[in-house]
Design a protein around this motif. Structure first.
Motif, PDB file in Angstrom:
ATOM      1  N   UNK A 676       0.817  -1.225   0.000  1.00 30.69           N
ATOM      2  CA  UNK A 676       0.000   0.000   0.000  1.00 30.69           C
ATOM      3  C   UNK A 676       0.845   1.267   0.000  1.00 30.69           C
ATOM      4  N   UNK A 677       2.175   1.117   0.088  1.00 27.90           N
ATOM      5  CA  UNK A 677       3.094   2.256   0.137  1.00 27.90           C
ATOM      6  C   UNK A 677       2.765   3.173   1.311  1.00 27.90           C
ATOM      7  N   UNK A 678       2.626   2.529   2.471  1.00 26.76           N
ATOM      8  CA  UNK A 678       2.372   3.268   3.705  1.00 26.76           C
ATOM      9  C   UNK A 678       3.434   2.862   4.723  1.00 26.76           C
ATOM     10  N   UNK A 679       3.477   3.554   5.852  1.00 24.27           N
ATOM     11  CA  UNK A 679       4.470   3.229   6.868  1.00 24.27           C
ATOM     12  C   UNK A 679       4.127   1.890   7.521  1.00 24.27           C
ATOM     13  N   UNK A 680       5.139   1.268   8.103  1.00 27.39           N
ATOM     14  CA  UNK A 680       4.928   0.003   8.786  1.00 27.39           C
ATOM     15  C   UNK A 680       3.987   0.192   9.972  1.00 27.39           C
ATOM     16  N   UNK A 681       4.121   1.342  10.657  1.00 24.77           N
ATOM     17  CA  UNK A 681       3.261   1.622  11.818  1.00 24.77           C
ATOM     18  C   UNK A 681       1.796   1.692  11.401  1.00 24.77           C
ATOM     19  N   UNK A 682       1.540   2.340  10.246  1.00 24.07           N
ATOM     20  CA  UNK A 682       0.156   2.437   9.768  1.00 24.07           C
ATOM     21  C   UNK A 682      -0.368   1.055   9.373  1.00 24.07           C
ATOM     22  N   UNK A 683       0.502   0.260   8.747  1.00 27.41           N
ATOM     23  CA  UNK A 683       0.106  -1.103   8.356  1.00 27.41           C
ATOM     24  C   UNK A 683      -0.221  -1.939   9.586  1.00 27.41           C
ATOM     25  N   UNK A 684       0.607  -1.819  10.623  1.00 31.36           N
ATOM     26  CA  UNK A 684       0.349  -2.549  11.873  1.00 31.36           C
ATOM     27  C   UNK A 684      -0.999  -2.154  12.463  1.00 31.36           C
ATOM     28  N   UNK A 685      -1.291  -0.858  12.418  1.00 32.29           N
ATOM     29  CA  UNK A 685      -2.558  -0.344  12.970  1.00 32.29           C
ATOM     30  C   UNK A 685      -3.750  -0.900  12.192  1.00 32.29           C
ATOM     31  N   UNK A 686      -3.612  -0.953  10.861  1.00 29.37           N
ATOM     32  CA  UNK A 686      -4.708  -1.476  10.025  1.00 29.37           C
ATOM     33  C   UNK A 686      -4.968  -2.949  10.336  1.00 29.37           C
ATOM     34  N   UNK A 687      -3.890  -3.742  10.412  1.00 27.94           N
ATOM     35  CA  UNK A 687      -4.039  -5.182  10.696  1.00 27.94           C
ATOM     36  C   UNK A 687      -4.628  -5.386  12.091  1.00 27.94           C
ATOM     37  N   UNK A 688      -4.143  -4.617  13.048  1.00 26.03           N
ATOM     38  CA  UNK A 688      -4.646  -4.724  14.430  1.00 26.03           C
ATOM     39  C   UNK A 688      -6.142  -4.400  14.477  1.00 26.03           C
ATOM     40  N   UNK A 689      -6.547  -3.354  13.756  1.00 24.90           N
ATOM     41  CA  UNK A 689      -7.973  -2.968  13.729  1.00 24.90           C
ATOM     42  C   UNK A 689      -8.812  -4.029  13.041  1.00 24.90           C
ATOM     43  N   UNK A 690      -8.254  -4.631  11.961  1.00 27.24           N
ATOM     44  CA  UNK A 690      -8.988  -5.686  11.259  1.00 27.24           C
ATOM     45  C   UNK A 690      -9.305  -6.834  12.220  1.00 27.24           C
ATOM     46  N   UNK A 691      -8.279  -7.304  12.936  1.00 29.77           N
ATOM     47  CA  UNK A 691      -8.496  -8.419  13.854  1.00 29.77           C
ATOM     48  C   UNK A 691      -9.435  -8.030  15.005  1.00 29.77           C
ATOM     49  N   UNK A 692      -9.379  -6.782  15.414  1.00 25.18           N
ATOM     50  CA  UNK A 692     -10.265  -6.321  16.494  1.00 25.18           C
ATOM     51  C   UNK A 692     -11.724  -6.382  16.057  1.00 25.18           C
ATOM     52  N   UNK A 693     -11.962  -6.124  14.770  1.00 22.30           N
ATOM     53  CA  UNK A 693     -13.341  -6.132  14.259  1.00 22.30           C
ATOM     54  C   UNK A 693     -13.731  -7.473  13.647  1.00 22.30           C
ATOM     55  N   UNK A 694     -12.773  -8.405  13.534  1.00 25.03           N
ATOM     56  CA  UNK A 694     -13.059  -9.727  12.966  1.00 25.03           C
ATOM     57  C   UNK A 694     -12.487 -10.786  13.901  1.00 25.03           C
ATOM     58  N   UNK A 695     -13.117 -10.935  15.070  1.00 21.49           N
ATOM     59  CA  UNK A 695     -12.608 -11.859  16.094  1.00 21.49           C
ATOM     60  C   UNK A 695     -12.538 -13.291  15.591  1.00 21.49           C
ATOM     61  N   UNK A 696     -13.532 -13.679  14.790  1.00 24.04           N
ATOM     62  CA  UNK A 696     -13.581 -15.062  14.300  1.00 24.04           C
ATOM     63  C   UNK A 696     -12.389 -15.407  13.441  1.00 24.04           C
ATOM     64  N   UNK A 697     -11.955 -14.459  12.603  1.00 27.26           N
ATOM     65  CA  UNK A 697     -10.813 -14.697  11.722  1.00 27.26           C
ATOM     66  C   UNK A 697      -9.545 -14.879  12.550  1.00 27.26           C
ATOM     67  N   UNK A 698      -9.329 -13.986  13.514  1.00 25.72           N
ATOM     68  CA  UNK A 698      -8.125 -14.069  14.344  1.00 25.72           C
ATOM     69  C   UNK A 698      -8.085 -15.380  15.133  1.00 25.72           C
ATOM     70  N   UNK A 699      -9.229 -15.758  15.697  1.00 25.50           N
ATOM     71  CA  UNK A 699      -9.287 -16.991  16.487  1.00 25.50           C
ATOM     72  C   UNK A 699      -9.011 -18.208  15.608  1.00 25.50           C
ATOM     73  N   UNK A 700      -9.606 -18.240  14.410  1.00 21.04           N
ATOM     74  CA  UNK A 700      -9.400 -19.378  13.510  1.00 21.04           C
ATOM     75  C   UNK A 700      -7.940 -19.477  13.093  1.00 21.04           C
ATOM     76  N   UNK A 701      -7.336 -18.350  12.739  1.00 25.24           N
ATOM     77  CA  UNK A 701      -5.937 -18.379  12.309  1.00 25.24           C
ATOM     78  C   UNK A 701      -5.022 -18.866  13.428  1.00 25.24           C
ATOM     79  N   UNK A 702      -5.247 -18.361  14.639  1.00 25.37           N
ATOM     80  CA  UNK A 702      -4.413 -18.765  15.779  1.00 25.37           C
ATOM     81  C   UNK A 702      -4.550 -20.249  16.045  1.00 25.37           C
ATOM     82  N   UNK A 703      -5.784 -20.740  16.072  1.00 31.81           N
ATOM     83  CA  UNK A 703      -6.042 -22.159  16.337  1.00 31.81           C
ATOM     84  C   UNK A 703      -5.459 -23.043  15.246  1.00 31.81           C
TER      85      UNK A 703
END
Length: 825
Positions: A676-703
């Motif tokens: 996306x040609x953005x900073x790593x910090x911004x990318x981290x924030x986007x991924x963190x927000x995605x998982x915060x709003x998609x609990x099922x995806x994060x849980x499935x991936x971890x498991x």
């Protein structure tokens, strides 16, 4: 000729074997590390065949501290602990040694060197010649008449006798102990006498004979500087000598007579080598009797119903066997037999290849050995009959006899598929799919050869114009395709900033050029040159040469046993990778045309991988989006950026699309930031927000990752297994996690479209339609449809595609007609 004793320094060979593959470690298909075991086994075989010893032993260090460690705490203190993936292989190395007929000697409190010295001493008293296989210089002090050190290296063998030791160190072997006591031994963390080098130590020993002799004659040493360094160091030097000296009185349970070489235990050796998947080594080393199955050669087989028959084509003939008898007939006769024999179970190496050779696809049940083997071992690249026979230890005496052994192969693979719960996948998807692919290959894809050639000429002209502009800006002609010459022009002559370097010079990859785009107009021309050059060489030229001159069609080969995920690939040529993102690339798709009074129909699963993710993760947000028919990327953008859906801009939607598909591939913040040609910090924030709003995806991936680390594999919704050896290697574990996340999704999508292809072809055949399936490109199917069947084809194909996946979210298929593929896409 006297008796010979072979002694192997076990850990010396194990470490060398381990580090020989350190940049490309060997793993079994299930992720077990095997580099050290493989190198060790190969060396054992080589040295055994060369020396043919009468006595043999592999000597290993005991894991508990030795007497040296107790005397000197810093002994070998700087050595790193044995790597875990090497430690894991030691039991297999010991088992290989024992199966190969070697005695294995380990004694608590002592090192392998001491064991070797003790046995050497005993053997010499009995007049036995000794060869010590090692890299350890400490053992060179044993070199004398009747004792030779052997170092077998890639560049050749090195035999070290008394003369070689003297040549290497400048002193005879019997003085090597004193020499090392003075110079020290960095490998064992023994410092020696500070300030006394190798040359000086050699001269002192030559003059005074021994360590004790040196210290008894300090006053006679001419150099005051050397004398000063030695003064007061006698006790220290004697301490090092005591540590380095090899003990020749290790209390061993076995004597020389117990070390008689007994030869290999063929069954045991074969079992352990095959367990580690050293199949070729096993075949070459064990050399068991060929053709373990008895059979007779007959003129004609009496073929009965419900019989199992193997068909193996070679040259102009076909070998056919019922497992007890074997006959060889012409291909024409083989086709005749196939057409008359109903109710038989046919076994072939590769059903599709067999059908092309005989121009007849067999009816009834088929055991397709290559595909069966692929389902069991999806990570392997070789699924040929020859490879499978080697793996099973079945060695035919001639090529015809392979047809007999195929019965044993079929039985073994069938049992293994059932045991691994993969039989249904073979019977429901892979076996019936083969006949579909055969029909697609035979019919082929129609191309407009004239349009392709016009496109080729046009692109050649564009390339020529771009070359002229590049040479003008550069001020000279050079090879634009050469990264070295291009780097010289850009970074040395034109003084553009160096972004990245490689081992061979400047990097000129697309990432570097993209970053330099605003620095000089030459960069855009180079990027355009590369795009056109690849388009012509990799696609247009390949397509033109692949077109059948009689039919104007290309008949690609679909590879069913290549991708570990279960995806189909195409070769000769790889038509699945035709570029679609650029205007020039899309022009190539215009050359895929429908014949007169026909249309091209493209049917494409809409966001199938994201729908599979919603199903297997049971994420509430994703399920809700698909059930409501919402635009998944817009709603994801709204959640991530905390805005209403109607406020989502095209730019924000593109960001959300990148994260939606990136999540499927386990994208990292670094990867997203680059994309996306953005900073790593911004990318981290986007991924963190995605998982915060998609609990099922994060849980499935971890498991999923946690379970894969334990089991070693993941599976699709249809039960297809993919082993992930990368999870067992610390260097590749992060990549392995991404595979664990992606494979269930990509593999399920592959299974879904395969099942749809089977059902569609079945319906087309039942309704006797003229519609032809001509191409599969991952989530898209392409058909050649008579205009008169246009509505019928849509009513048949779309419902099958949409009902095939049994998912908890709705499935949507987009379709479109056109005179060519680009129009239809």
């Amino acid at each position: 000729m006297g008796k010979l004793l072979l002694l192997i320094d076990g850990y010396s060979l194990a470490y060398r074997s381990y580090y020989a593959f350190i940049n490309n470690p060997l793993l079994t298909s299930k992720g077990k590390p095997t580099s050290a075991a493989f190198g060790f086994a190969r060396s054992l075989k080589k040295v055994l065949e060369k020396l043919q010893p009468d006595y043999s032993a592999v000597c290993l260090d005991h894991p508990e501290p030795t007497f040296r460690k107790k005397k000197y705490a810093d002994y070998k203190a700087h050595r790193k602990k044995m790597p875990e993936d090497l430690k894991e292989q030691i039991p297999y190395i010991i088992e290989i040694c024992e199966a190969a007929g070697f005695s294995v000697l380990i004694q608590p409190g002592y090192e392998a060197d001491d064991i070797i010295a003790t046995i050497t001493e005993e053997a010499q008293t009995q007049g036995i010649e000794i060869v010590i296989f090692t890299l350890d210089k400490d053992l060179m002090q044993l070199a004398k008449t009747g004792v030779t050190i052997l170092n077998m290296r890639t560049e050749g063998e090195e035999w070290i006798n008394r003369e070689k030791v003297e040549e290497k160190f400048g002193i005879p072997p019997e003085r090597l102990l004193d020499y090392l006591s003075i110079t020290g031994d960095s490998s064992d963390n023994i410092p020696g006498i500070k300030g006394i080098g190798k040359k000086t130590a050699g001269k002192l020993l030559e003059e005074f004979g021994s360590l004790e002799g040196i210290f008894s004659n300090l006053d006679n040493i001419k150099s005051s500087a050397i004398r000063k360094k030695l003064e007061g160091k006698k006790d220290e030097a004697l301490r090092w000598k005591d540590l380095i000296e090899l003990k020749k009185d290790v209390p061993l349970e076995k004597d020389i007579n117990d070390l008689k070489y007994i030869g290999i235990d063929r069954d045991h050796l074969e079992r352990v080598l095959n367990q580690l998947e050293f199949f070729s080594l096993s075949n070459d080393w064990v050399k068991k009797d060929k053709d373990p199955i008895d059979y007779s050669i007959v003129e004609r087989l009496n073929i009965e119903k419900e019989e199992v028959l193997t068909f193996l084509p070679f040259e102009e003939n076909v070998a056919i066997s019922n497992g007890k008898e074997l006959m060889v007939v012409s291909k024409k006769e083989a086709v005749s037999i196939l057409q008359k024999t109903e109710g038989i179970l046919l076994v072939v190496e590769d059903a599709k290849e067999f059908a092309h050779l005989t121009e007849c696809y067999p009816k009834g049940d088929i055991l397709n050995l290559a595909v069966m083997h692929y389902l069991l071992f999806p990570n392997r690249k070789n699924h040929t009959l020859d490879r499978i026979l080697v793996e099973l230890g079945l060695l035919p005496k001639n090529k015809e006899a392979k047809a007999v052994l195929m019965h044993k192969v079929a039985e073994t693979l069938t049992n293994n598929l059932r045991t691994n719960d993969l039989w249904h996948l073979y019977k429901d998807i892979e076996e019936p799919l083969t006949s579909v692919l055969f029909k697609m290959e035979k019919h082929g894809i129609l191309f407009d050869i004239h349009l392709l050639k016009e496109l080729c000429v046009s692109i050649e002209s564009e390339i020529e114009e771009i070359e002229k502009r590049i040479y003008k800006i550069a001020g000279e002609q050079f090879n634009i395709r050469s990264p070295k010459q291009l780097g010289g022009i850009l970074f040395e002559k034109m003084k553009l900033p160096v972004i990245k370097s490689t081992k061979t010079g400047y990097s000129t990859d697309v990432e570097v050029l993209t970053e330099l785009q605003d620095k000089n107009p030459i960069i855009q021309d180079i990027l355009n040159f590369r795009e056109l050059d690849k388009l012509k060489s990799s696609y247009i030229d390949s397509l033109i040469t692949s077109i059948n001159k009689e039919t104007n069609r290309i008949h690609p080969t679909y590879q069913q046993t290549t991708a570990a995920t279960g995806r189909l690939t195409a070769t000769n040529p790889n038509i699945q990778t035709l570029p679609i993102r650029t205007e020039r690339g899309r022009r190539i798709r215009e050359t895929v045309i429908a014949p007169p009074e026909h249309l091209i129909l493209s049917c494409d699963y809409s966001q199938i991988e994201l729908r599979i993710l919603a199903h297997i993760s049971q994420d509430e947000c994703l399920i809700q989006n698909f059930e409501k028919g919402e635009d998944i990327h817009t709603t994801t953008a709204a959640r991530i950026f905390g805005i209403e859906p109607d406020m989502v801009t095209p730019f924000l939607r593109r960001k959300a699309k990148a994260i939606n598909f990136g999540i499927i591939y386990g994208i990292s913040p670094y990867g997203l930031s680059k994309q996306l040609k953005i900073s790593r910090e911004e990318a981290e924030k986007i991924i963190e927000t995605y998982y915060y709003t998609h609990h099922g995806v994060e849980k499935w991936q971890t498991t999923t990752v946690e379970q894969a680390i334990v089991s070693g594999w993941v599976n699709t919704t249809y039960g297809r297994k993919r082993w992930i050896p990368e999870l067992q290697n610390p260097r590749t574990v992060e990549y392995g996690k991404r595979i664990a996340i992606n494979s269930p999704i990509q593999g399920s999508a592959a299974d879904i479209i395969k099942k749809a292809m089977i059902d569609i072809q079945h319906s087309i055949d039942n309704k006797r339609l003229e519609t032809k399936m001509i191409l599969q490109i991952h989530d898209e199917l392409l058909f050649e449809v008579p205009e008169k069947e246009k509505e019928t084809a849509v009513r048949l194909i779309i419902p099958i595609m949409e009902s095939t996946p049994e998912l908890s979210v709705p499935i949507k298929v987009d379709y479109r007609f056109g005179k060519n593929w680009d129009e239809a896409h």
